[in-house]
Design an enzyme around this catalytic site. Sequence first.
Site, PDB file in Angstrom:
ATOM      1  CG  HIS B  68      -7.175  -0.991  -5.563  1.00  0.00           C
ATOM      2  ND1 HIS B  68      -7.735  -2.154  -5.002  1.00  0.00           N
ATOM      3  CD2 HIS B  68      -6.273  -0.166  -4.885  1.00  0.00           C
ATOM      4  CE1 HIS B  68      -6.526  -1.301  -3.071  1.00  0.00           C
ATOM      5  NE2 HIS B  68      -6.687  -0.262  -3.647  1.00  0.00           N
ATOM      6  CD  GLU B  71      -2.534   1.139  -6.129  1.00  0.00           C
ATOM      7  OE1 GLU B  71      -1.292   0.401  -5.033  1.00  0.00           O
ATOM      8  OE2 GLU B  71      -3.444   1.077  -6.145  1.00  0.00           O
ATOM      9  CG  HIS B  72      -2.314  -3.458  -3.206  1.00  0.00           C
ATOM     10  ND1 HIS B  72      -2.463  -3.493  -1.819  1.00  0.00           N
ATOM     11  CD2 HIS B  72      -3.504  -2.190  -3.481  1.00  0.00           C
ATOM     12  CE1 HIS B  72      -3.434  -2.692  -0.892  1.00  0.00           C
ATOM     13  NE2 HIS B  72      -3.810  -2.162  -2.098  1.00  0.00           N
ATOM     14  CD  GLU B 143      -7.131  -0.206   0.146  1.00  0.00           C
ATOM     15  OE1 GLU B 143      -6.859  -0.770   0.267  1.00  0.00           O
ATOM     16  OE2 GLU B 143      -6.881   1.148  -0.727  1.00  0.00           O
TER      17      GLU B 143
END
Lengths: 425, 423
Positions: B68, B71-72, B143
């Site tokens: 994740h 991905e960012h 997040e």
Amino acid sequence: MHFENIADGVRLCAQSTDKFKTCRINVSMAMPLDTNASARAILPFILQRRCAKYPDFTTLNRVLDELYGASVSAGVIRRGEAQILSFNLTAIDDRFALDGDTVALECVQLLCDMIFDPLTDGDSFPADIVEQEKRLLIEAIENEMNDKRRYALMRCEEIMFDEEAYGINRLGTVADVKDLTPDDIYYAWKEELREAQIQITMVGSMDVEPVANMLKERFSSIKRQPTEITTKFISAIPKPDYVCEEMPIKQGKLVMGFRTGMRNEDDNPVPMRIAVDIFGGGTYSKLFSVVREKMSLCYYCSAAFFSSKGVVMVQSGIEDVNEEKAKSEIVNQLSLVADGQFTDDDFSSSIKSLTDSIISNNDTPESICAWYATQLLRDTLKTPEAYVEEIKNVDKQQVISAAKTIKLDTVFMLKSNGEVADDED
Amino acid sequence: MKINEIKNELLGEMYYDIDHPSGLKILIMPKVGYASTYAIFATKYGSIDTMIEMKDGTFSQIPEGTAHFLEHKLFESEDLDAFERFAKTGASANAYTSFDRTGYLFSCSANFKKNLEILLDFVQNPYFTQATVEKEQGIIGQEIDMYKDIPDWEVMFNCLRNMYHNLPVRIDIAGTQESIAQITADMLYGCYNNFYNLNNMVLAVAGNTTVDEVLEVADAVLKPVEGKMAQRKIIDEPREVRADYCEKKLSVATPQFMLGFKEEWDTPERTAKEEITMEILLDMISGPSTDLYRRLFDANLINNSFGFEYFTGFGYSCVLFAGESNDPKAVAEEIKKEIKHFRENGFDEKVFERTKKKLYGRMIMGMNDVDSLANNMAVSYFAGEDVFTDFETYKTVTVEDIKAMLDKTLDENYSTLSVILPN
């Protein structure tokens, strides 16, 4: 797009296309949002789960299963100071039915049965059904607090619009729901059919005529007296309100409510939409690129424009200690937009992005229906293409002028009370 | 270049399945009458991939949440980042990380070729520095905190943590504050090189485009690299659940619950037929048309939020029932009782046919939107199937299959209940 008046204040809006594999129908019924909200809010749920012909939801669901899993959903929406009861039906297009079934028209018939021919015990709704639906609506209202982002927005709106109808929860209050009697709801149902502004929007390959005829027949026995619905537009208070509440949560939620200075829904909404988009819309916006990306203050920080009330709501999830930093930067970024401190690239990014996504609305039955259903209170309907033309005709100066009239009205902060248990594992 | 046409007569749909010389699988479904196009460039690398296969065949551990995080970070570059590039075209771009894949995507109704070029280019050109990694730790930290306040999310991960001792599906997709603090730029490059080779990826496009358009961009921008499809390691997992109950307090109005039934299979992934059979079985036990649903509703034990899911992926499969209830334990008991009832009494053929008819309709309804079409093409490719497999498979399911499926699943001895209570 085919438009037709079915009855006084009832409009049918149909897009015939075989582009999709489904038939989609939306029925939207609008009344003024007022203290009688609960009696109306419970209606779509009572109507959606049963009707005279199929008196309980198990039977009704089995009928829907036989109709190739057709689905009906009900909801209540606020738009400006209108409370809109909405029903959505999706069924497969007839060309996919096995054995030559005609699914779509049967589904429309069923939807009409739900709305016009509900299960009653003569001149009221059955008490046991009302009790069950009251329990469900109360849980739905209470559970609105579960989603903290949404909850903080709702609290900010309640505070900001405490003297306006806009501040009334579209579902009403728990206390009001508890007090509802079957007769109250039955009266509200009759009133909706008689007085609501109604639009039926459909997208699919089916013929419009039989649907129009079916609807005309249903409305023929109703003496229509459509009601006027207006929304108050007011200017920001001179000194912004600030309210802070605490809850056992991990991440703080900041909501900032702004008034745009618009005098009504048609008071220059397009430059305003672009101004708000540059301020806090896409990834090119001030709030995303500065508050999130440069300052790393949050995962989300964005501004939403509600033209139907002339307000802008900014939302962000932040650490409690960063509240002041976030607030002052958000205000600062708005003033930069108002000072014209954004580039030609920012301006053209916004135009392109808005244009692109509005045109994409044509590609799903849900978004086509929603596009027209939200215009239910307007005399003439605008196509996505016409709206895009208006966007393209806006110049930078108009955007700056629009941004200058946006004023902060209310700040709401939902903070942690320090009582969150960390996970053991 | 091999170009296959994959068709379905009944739906009147077809798409192209292309083995591009770069090693990338490209799937294209041109749609007439659509203004928009949706493209997704995905790698078979998700949160469950917590091990990297080294050159010598051994596996090495990476911090939770790395997929994740990567991905960012992939959106960044030395000059203009990907968001800034897409801002010039008007496309709406995004990305997501799931348990078993990471997808980069855009949708647009203009400038498709330019957008595709940006997508293929930025995903192929990583740029990580220690400074930008540290900046992202702040954003992702927020997040992670945001999800901690979302009861649906917490009830699910508590359920998975209860169920599994070792499988990485039990860890949060974004990781934890502690695990992401260990991530470095070098580590991201290591993961990138392992999982982001074109042989481990797929490009799926649906909407207003043509094969020629897509290939013109692909030929120009795709850079062949050495590599193969990453191998996933089978992780040992005991048959038993880790705990059969857990509760946590959050600020919710009505308690939330998730009841999970852990399964054991000889193969790591479920077939299309197994998944469809289970879907029909679950709908026959607890769907909105069933006696159980009615009883629970009338006893005020559930509301509209009640539902179920067959939750499967590499190495894991379980059934999850979830909802809001003032008495989650009573709901769990009722579900278990109903399962027992069906085990003993079997299934009604008529109800089975009706449920199948519903499933057929729902599958058709899922074939409208370019975003779901493109995503489905990518997902079915990673599963070794095509997008129409389910339409053919569902026809072969019989009521005997339903019974056989129940015989080997939904065993209450391997179930667990996760509850979120109001505080």
